[in-house]
Design an enzyme around this catalytic site. Structure first.
Site: not given
Ligand code: FAD
Length: 276
Positions: A207, A98-99, A156, A8, A257, A167, A6, A67
């Site tokens: 990065f 997201g961040d 999740k 991206e 991916h 990642q 796939s 996304h």
């Molecule tokens: P989460 O799964 O919510 O985790 C974030 C952090 O919080 C982790 O450290 C986790 O351990 C912690 N955590 C989770 N749940 C809890 C809880 N209940 N209590 C305490 N801690 C918790 N970013 C973008 O902005 N746009 C994109 O399109 C994008 N695409 C991506 C695609 C992929 C395949 C990947 C791997 C990353 C992508 N990212 C993108 C980056 C991503 O948004 C960042 O890595 C972000 O910091 C974390 O997102 P997540 O969905 O993994 O968060």
């Protein structure tokens, strides 16, 4: 069965950029991808461009996944977008936290973590979407601990996600260990390694530092040495990434991916080398 690939993309800023992306997509289509995905700027900053890009990319007839990230977005905004994608016939979403830019924290976010978003999507659209979530074989940079992060990935999946995309990383063993840890927790959802081709030294190092991906010392040093010799650097990058993919597929990775950076050549070379 042959592993699936796939691709991206990120949403281009201009119409011209989108046309270029469609040319790239034409080349990647030869590899019969399972799906394309299009990133989303945190806080909704690329909301319209992601939508436009998804709609254009899907015209090729291959599943195309937007996304969607929940930070900096209200519940209402998210539901509106989920409904809009559903009505448009989109059937797959990459659901993320997201961040936000530093300093903004989670102040404007009604949903804090990606598992909250997965739950919301399931709540408003049932089983309509195939949901992908992010996985971190080398640990998310903000996680309290490695095992905490793996528990969060499980959360999740328990919330209703179907599969994971990682990642990018260059240590194959990290993926193997991550998968073992999931197995111990009874998680059987497929997790597809995210692959970042290597084509540039400075960009990769910058990065990787920001997203917590480790570039092993021997790769970093070799890239540093080759940074002003583009052709040799690309050859080396191709070899490293091809070997990584071979190893991951041998370990049972269900697919690959590719973080394409909206380019075709480096991705295609690796896939050709793999005979896929
Ligand atoms: P989460 O799964 O919510 O985790 C974030 C952090 O919080 C982790 O450290 C986790 O351990 C912690 N955590 C989770 N749940 C809890 C809880 N209940 N209590 C305490 N801690 C918790 N970013 C973008 O902005 N746009 C994109 O399109 C994008 N695409 C991506 C695609 C992929 C395949 C990947 C791997 C990353 C992508 N990212 C993108 C980056 C991503 O948004 C960042 O890595 C972000 O910091 C974390 O997102 P997540 O969905 O993994 O968060």
């Amino acid at each position: 069965m042959k592993p699936k690939v796939s691709f991206e993309f990120f949403p281009p800023k201009t119409d011209e950029g989108l046309e270029k992306l469609i040319n790239v997509q034409q080349k990647l289509l030869k590899k019969n991808p399972e799906f394309f995905s299009v990133t989303y700027g945190a806080g909704g900053s690329t909301r319209d461009r992601t939508w436009t890009t998804v709609m254009k990319v899907r015209e090729a007839g291959i599943d195309t996944a937007p996304h969607l990230s929940c930070v900096g977005q209200s519940r209402e905004e998210l539901v509106e977008l989920i409904d809009k994608y559903k009505a448009a016939g989109i059937s797959r979403i990459v659901a993320l936290r997201g961040d936000l830019p530093s300093g903004m924290g989670h102040a404007r976010s009604e949903l804090r973590y990606a598992d909250d978003l997965v739950r919301l999507i399931r709540e408003v659209s049932g089983d309509h979407f195939h949901l992908e979530v992010a996985a971190y074989p080398e640990m998310h940079p903000q996680a309290r601990s490695f095992s905490d992060d793996i528990d969060h990935f499980k959360r999740k999946i328990d919330a209703g996600a179907n599969s994971g995309v990682t990642q990018y990383f260059y240590n194959a063993e990290a993926y193997g260990f991550f998968m073992e840890q999931l197995e111990k927790r009874g998680v059987t959802a497929p997790v597809v390694p995210g692959i970042m081709p290597i084509t540039n030294y400075a960009n990769l190092v910058r990065f990787s530092d920001s997203c917590g991906a480790d570039v092993p010392r021997w790769i970093r040093k070799r890239l540093e040495e080759l940074q002003h010799d583009e052709a040799s650097l690309k050859d080396f990058g191709e070899e490293v990434v091809t070997r990584l993919c071979e190893r991951l597929l041998a370990m049972g990775a269900p697919g690959l991916h590719f973080y394409t950076m909206n380019q075709a050549v480096a991705n295609l070379k690796v896939i050709d080398n793999l005979g896929l």
